[in-house]
Design a protein around this motif. Structure first.
Motif, short mmCIF file in Angstrom:
data_model
loop_
_atom_site.label_atom_id
_atom_site.label_comp_id
_atom_site.label_asym_id
_atom_site.label_seq_id
_atom_site.Cartn_x
_atom_site.Cartn_y
_atom_site.Cartn_z
N PHE A 200 0.90 -1.14 0.10
CA PHE A 200 0.05 0.07 0.01
C PHE A 200 0.94 1.23 -0.17
N ASN A 201 1.87 1.15 0.67
CA ASN A 201 3.06 2.41 0.59
C ASN A 201 3.68 2.40 -0.34
N SER A 202 4.26 1.35 -0.83
CA SER A 202 4.68 1.43 -2.22
C SER A 202 4.32 1.75 -3.58
N TYR A 203 2.93 1.44 -3.43
CA TYR A 203 2.05 1.69 -4.88
C TYR A 203 0.81 2.43 -4.59
N ASN A 204 1.09 3.49 -3.69
CA ASN A 204 0.05 4.33 -3.20
C ASN A 204 -0.82 5.08 -3.92
N THR A 205 -0.08 5.57 -5.00
CA THR A 205 -0.70 6.48 -6.19
C THR A 205 -1.24 5.50 -7.02
N THR A 225 -6.51 6.72 5.95
CA THR A 225 -6.69 7.54 7.29
C THR A 225 -6.17 6.48 8.48
N TYR A 226 -6.40 5.34 8.56
CA TYR A 226 -5.96 4.36 9.52
C TYR A 226 -4.33 4.13 9.45
N ILE A 227 -3.89 4.03 8.14
CA ILE A 227 -2.47 3.80 8.48
C ILE A 227 -1.47 5.26 8.31
N HIS A 228 -2.04 6.25 7.72
CA HIS A 228 -1.21 7.44 7.85
C HIS A 228 -2.27 8.64 8.31
N PRO A 229 -2.43 8.52 9.72
CA PRO A 229 -3.46 9.36 10.12
C PRO A 229 -3.02 10.82 10.17
N ASP A 230 -1.75 11.07 10.09
CA ASP A 230 -1.14 12.33 10.05
C ASP A 230 -1.16 13.06 8.93
N GLU A 231 -1.29 12.20 7.86
CA GLU A 231 -1.20 12.80 6.25
C GLU A 231 -2.22 12.85 5.71
#
Length: 382
Positions: A200-205, A225-231
């Motif tokens: 998910f992080n590697s192919y986010n876009t 929202t759950y994995i990157h709540p601050d972003e």
């Protein structure tokens, strides 16, 4: 008939009556002054009244007849899950509900929970308490949950799909599965989760573009929202953010019935359904939330006692399956409101507004009472 009714768990019934009152008050507060949700508190009472009749009917019905025909119910459940793609309207990007005459709605994924519990209990019951075999029993159980899991995920309905997994895990645990299989399964799950987060992080876009092209961008938003709540943007994290603020603002005793500021200002989406725990925390505070959790604890405790006392192992499997279903729903619903779990469309059992989920839960309680009432009846008389 009277002897069977005497074997009902009256403590569980008393808790249900208390929850009925609690649910009615919360739904009234959540929908007060909103013309989009007329008389939802009255409808909650009507659903509860029907639900108690369902409990009575299920108690008198011998649950072993359902176990003998489990494949019929399981097949009906799968057929309904397939038909939603053809006949169910799209609601919030998902095809999960049949619209019935009179404005009523029916969600097959809810009733598939019970059909799955019956299927797994019947499959595991063949072993009569012996350890489940990795080459035959476990793959059969896995196949029985995999098919509805995929169908519900495609709708998409992540919440109910995950519940199927937890029902299966709970029943496998009580079904005398070997610890080596459990450890191997836990390692596989952890590995898959780590792989999922990495991909998910590697192919986010790429994932975002694909889901957007297929009109499923809400999946991306919930996971991100759950994995990157601050972003994430303020819009994407709004529900989780305002839910935590509202619950925290309730303090020890809450703002008072119907006085929840965040709820009244409509900062909380679906306060009568998925987000109803926010109303509990904001208007009744820590005391109200603690009371609700205590009721749930006593309720699940009585289920475990019934499973322990059941003479038929299949009955114990069914009860543990129901308990696993409800424990996860409680944990997930409350967890997503306080930021511990990702936001999904899972309701709070016996508290959230909803006819399908409430009647299913009441049928499950009636099934538990049926196990208590018929466990001394010879199998040959069924």
């Amino acid at each position: 008939m009277l002897n069977r009714l005497k074997k009902m768990d009256w403590m569980m019934l008393l808790i249900l009556v208390v929850m009925m009152g609690f649910s009615t008050l919360l739904v009234r507060s959540a929908t007060h002054g909103n013309p989009l949700y007329p008389n939802y508190d009255l409808k909650t009472l009507i659903y509860y009244a029907i639900g108690f009749v369902v409990i009575l009917v299920c108690t008198l019905f011998d649950y072993r007849l359902l176990l003998k025909t489990w494949y019929v119910w399981y097949g009906i459940g799968l057929i309904l899950l397939v038909l939603v793609f053809k006949f169910a309207p799209s609601i919030n990007g998902a095809r999960s509900w049949f619209e019935l005459p009179g404005g009523l709605k029916f969600q097959p994924a809810e009733f598939m929970k019970l059909f799955l519990i019956l299927a797994i209990a019947a499959i595991m019951g063949r072993r009569q308490g012996d350890p489940l075999r990795m080459k035959s029993d476990v793959p059969l159980v896995a196949a029985s949950v995999f098919i509805p899991f995929v169908l519900v995920m495609v709708q998409p309905d992540l919440g109910n799909a995950v519940i199927y997994i937890f029902i299966t895990l709970g029943m496998l645990w009580i079904g005398n599965i070997r610890y080596t299989y459990v450890l191997a399964g836990m390692a596989a799950v952890i590995g898959l989760l780590m792989l999922f987060v990495t991909l998910f992080n590697s192919y986010n876009t790429e994932i975002f573009d694909y889901l957007k092209a297929h009109d499923k961008v809400h999946w991306y938003k919930r996971i991100n929202t759950y994995i990157h709540p601050d972003e994430v943007s303020s819009d994407d994290s709004m529900q989780s953010k305002y839910a935590k603020i509202a619950i925290g603002s309730g303090g020890l005793a809450g703002d008072g019935f119907m006085n929840g500021d965040s709820k009244n200002r409509k900062f909380i989406p679906y306060p009568y359904s998925d987000s109803i725990f926010v109303v509990v925390g904001e208007e009744f505070g820590f005391q109200g939330a603690a009371l609700l959790l205590l009721l749930y604890f006593l309720f699940i405790y009585r289920m475990i006692i019934s499973a322990y006392q059941a003479a038929d192992l299949r009955g114990s499997y069914i009860i543990i399956g129901i308990a696993s279903m409800m424990v996860f729903q409680i944990f997930e619903n409350i967890g997503m409101m306080i930021g511990l779990m990702p936001i999904t469309g899972i309701t709070l059992p016996f508290i959230s507004y909803g006819g399908t989920s409430l009647l299913l839960n009441m049928a499950c309680i009636g099934l538990i009472f049926s196990i208590r009432a018929h466990q001394n009846k010879p199998e040959s008389e069924v």
